[in-house]
Design an enzyme around this catalytic site. Structure first.
Site, mmCIF file in Angstrom:
data_model
loop_
_atom_site.group_PDB
_atom_site.id
_atom_site.type_symbol
_atom_site.label_atom_id
_atom_site.label_comp_id
_atom_site.label_asym_id
_atom_site.label_seq_id
_atom_site.Cartn_x
_atom_site.Cartn_y
_atom_site.Cartn_z
ATOM 1 N N HIS A 74 5.422 7.327 4.263
ATOM 2 C CA HIS A 74 6.235 8.548 4.329
ATOM 3 C C HIS A 74 6.349 9.290 3.001
ATOM 4 O O HIS A 74 6.711 10.460 2.977
ATOM 5 C CB HIS A 74 7.684 8.188 4.706
ATOM 6 C CG HIS A 74 7.850 7.661 6.084
ATOM 7 N ND1 HIS A 74 7.317 8.278 7.169
ATOM 8 C CD2 HIS A 74 8.541 6.602 6.555
ATOM 9 C CE1 HIS A 74 7.651 7.604 8.257
ATOM 10 N NE2 HIS A 74 8.392 6.580 7.909
ATOM 11 N N GLU A 130 10.249 11.110 5.240
ATOM 12 C CA GLU A 130 9.193 12.044 4.787
ATOM 13 C C GLU A 130 9.806 13.391 4.393
ATOM 14 O O GLU A 130 9.447 13.973 3.371
ATOM 15 C CB GLU A 130 8.145 12.252 5.896
ATOM 16 C CG GLU A 130 7.028 13.170 5.430
ATOM 17 C CD GLU A 130 6.136 13.661 6.556
ATOM 18 O OE1 GLU A 130 5.771 12.867 7.436
ATOM 19 O OE2 GLU A 130 5.810 14.862 6.553
HETATM 20 S S1 SF4 Z 1 0.297 11.957 7.629
HETATM 21 FE FE1 SF4 Z 1 1.644 10.468 8.594
HETATM 22 S S2 SF4 Z 1 0.807 10.255 10.659
HETATM 23 FE FE2 SF4 Z 1 -0.778 11.258 9.447
HETATM 24 S S3 SF4 Z 1 -2.090 9.605 8.703
HETATM 25 FE FE3 SF4 Z 1 -0.529 9.965 7.145
HETATM 26 S S4 SF4 Z 1 1.120 8.536 7.623
HETATM 27 FE FE4 SF4 Z 1 -0.160 8.691 9.432
#
Ligand code: SF4
Length: 285
Positions: A74, A130
């Site tokens: 995240h 995130e």
């Molecule tokens: S942005 Fe989030 S969902 Fe996409 S690959 Fe990275 S951790 Fe996984």
């Protein structure tokens, strides 16, 4: 009976990378701390706990010193990097490269937009790890938008730049952009920063659920992504069952079945789905 594991299921590369980094560190060190669950799946968290991974929250992190701490996929806000420096903490940075890139873009945009008193909007969930990392790039100035209602906070006379948390839905993002296009009376910049690794799962799982007589959907009970994807399975296939653990699978579900599909949330480990597939194969022999 055919048993197929959904080829599009399992962790995204961001989570795979975080787990690999944790295991690599724990092969040399007895203890590694992680801020928040490394993945929203209790069985996987417990497996790594057995290897020495300790989950802590931000308050505990602030009090920690002389230790190794993993930053999960995240990402973290700049203040966490600063704290680590002050407290002699070695960071194992497993922030997903996609998230890191988004953090950089937001930081750059903030430097530019503040000169003209513009606003940065982040379509996401307030308090989500995130999102906190993204808002941190703007000295806390970015405005988090959860739904169309939240757009009431925006001054439409000033410039607006929109970004999205990587795991939001495309439909929700479109809804926000439509309203912004109608209301903004100054410059509007729209950045679709949704990660396709997650958003593509919805149409893919729909096709997968149609293909099989029975669907076993494996996920932690608390995973919101799991609930969403299971609902899609249920809409396409009434013989869909939600399980969190291999011992919840009932063999009577397969009495009429010629094919079984096993799928899971983005937080479901592949090894767990394989274990369930192997158990079913053994039982129906
Ligand atoms: S942005 Fe989030 S969902 Fe996409 S690959 Fe990275 S951790 Fe996984």
């Amino acid at each position: 009976m055919i048993i197929e594991i959904d080829p599009n299921s399992g962790f995204c590369f961001g989570v795979v990378n975080a787990i690999e980094k944790a295991e690599e560190t724990l092969s040399k060190d007895k203890t590694l701390y992680c801020i928040g669950d490394i993945v929203h799946n209790n069985i996987e968290v417990d497996r790594l706990k057995g290897q020495g991974l300790k989950t802590i929250n931000h308050d505990e992190f602030e009090k920690l010193s002389d230790a190794k701490v993993l930053f999960r996929a995240h990402g973290e806000p700049p203040v966490s990097y600063q704290k680590a420096k002050e407290n002699n903490i070695e960071i194992i940075d497993a922030s997903c490269p996609v998230v890191l890139n988004l953090q950089k873009r937001i930081k750059k945009t903030y430097q530019e937009i503040k000169k003209c008193k513009g606003q940065i909007l982040i379509y996401g969930k307030k308090g989500h790890a995130e999102v906190n990392g993204l808002v941190g790039q703007t000295d806390g100035k970015a405005i988090v938008i959860e739904n169309v209602e939240d757009l009431k906070k925006i001054d439409f006379e000033k410039p607006v730049t929109l970004f999205s948390q990587t795991t939001k839905t495309i439909s929700g993002f479109k809804e926000i952009t439509e309203v912004l296009k109608q209301k903004c009376r100054n410059e509007l910049k729209i950045n679709d920063t949704i990660c396709r690794k997650v958003s593509n799962r919805m149409p893919n799982i729909r096709e997968f659920a149609k293909k099989h007589d029975v669907i076993i959907f494996v996920s932690g009970k608390k995973s919101s992504n799991g609930k969403l994807l299971f609902d899609v399975c249920k809409q396409e296939n009434k013989q869909s069952y939600f399980v969190s653990h291999p011992n919840e699978v009932e063999m009577t579900w397969f009495s009429q079945a010629k094919s079984v599909g096993i799928s899971g949330a983005t937080s479901t480990p592949s090894w767990l789905m394989k274990q369930i597939a192997d158990n079913i194969k053994l039982e129906i022999k």
